[in-house]
Design a protein around this motif. Structure first.
Motif, PDB file in Angstrom:
ATOM      1  N   UNK A  27     -51.670 -75.929-113.817  1.00  0.00           N
ATOM      2  CA  UNK A  27     -50.285 -75.461-113.803  1.00  0.00           C
ATOM      3  C   UNK A  27     -50.097 -74.490-114.968  1.00  0.00           C
ATOM      4  N   UNK A  28     -50.575 -73.290-114.755  1.00  0.00           N
ATOM      5  CA  UNK A  28     -50.493 -72.244-115.767  1.00  0.00           C
ATOM      6  C   UNK A  28     -49.429 -71.243-115.345  1.00  0.00           C
ATOM      7  N   UNK A  29     -48.561 -70.938-116.272  1.00  0.00           N
ATOM      8  CA  UNK A  29     -47.530 -69.941-115.999  1.00  0.00           C
ATOM      9  C   UNK A  29     -48.089 -68.583-116.415  1.00  0.00           C
ATOM     10  N   UNK A  30     -48.255 -67.700-115.479  1.00  0.00           N
ATOM     11  CA  UNK A  30     -48.802 -66.384-115.758  1.00  0.00           C
ATOM     12  C   UNK A  30     -47.641 -65.424-115.981  1.00  0.00           C
ATOM     13  N   UNK A  31     -47.529 -64.877-117.187  1.00  0.00           N
ATOM     14  CA  UNK A  31     -46.408 -63.966-117.448  1.00  0.00           C
ATOM     15  C   UNK A  31     -46.639 -62.618-116.781  1.00  0.00           C
ATOM     16  N   UNK A  32     -45.559 -61.978-116.434  1.00  0.00           N
ATOM     17  CA  UNK A  32     -45.651 -60.649-115.840  1.00  0.00           C
ATOM     18  C   UNK A  32     -45.621 -59.610-116.950  1.00  0.00           C
TER      19      UNK A  32
END
Length: 128
Positions: A27-32
């Motif tokens: 559950x990795x939040x990939x920033x834009x």
């Protein structure tokens, strides 16, 4: 047995199983990445932009002439073409440095010309 072949009251054994794919996936939040600002809303005057791009082209020509001239002399031993390219590149570099040094850059505090064309505005003089 396929799902289409199940009867109306038959239980689905997969419904009771937990979703392992969702549990085991990280559950990795990939920033834009932020979008770059548009060049259409640049505040620089047209004269200043033109002078900047002229200097960019002059220095690119200088770099090309000096590097090609050095390679012709060093790798091919062609002193005629190499020296001409080196001289042309050095002249372009000198011209670019001269134009950059004599460029009336705006400081933002109103002490220099901010029109970007290098010409002084006679209305700024306080000689009444």
């Amino acid at each position: 047995m396929l799902e289409d072949e199940k009867g109306p009251g038959e239980p689905n054994p997969e419904e009771d199983l937990p979703d392992y794919e969702e549990e085991l996936s990280p559950s990795i939040r990939i920033p834009e990445a932020p979008s770059p600002p548009s060049t259409a809303d640049v505040d620089a005057p047209a004269g200043l932009q033109r002078k900047f791009w002229v200097l960019v082209l002059v220095f690119n020509g200088a770099l090309l002439g000096v590097s090609l001239g050095a390679m012709y002399v060093g790798f091919r031993g062609d002193w005629t073409l190499g020296s001409r390219l080196l001289a042309g590149g050095l002249v372009c570099f000198g011209y670019g440095v001269f134009r950059l040094r004599t460029w009336d850059l705006p400081t933002g505090d109103g002490s220099r010309d901010t029109t970007g064309d290098g010409d002084r505005d006679p209305s700024d003089d306080d000689n009444d």
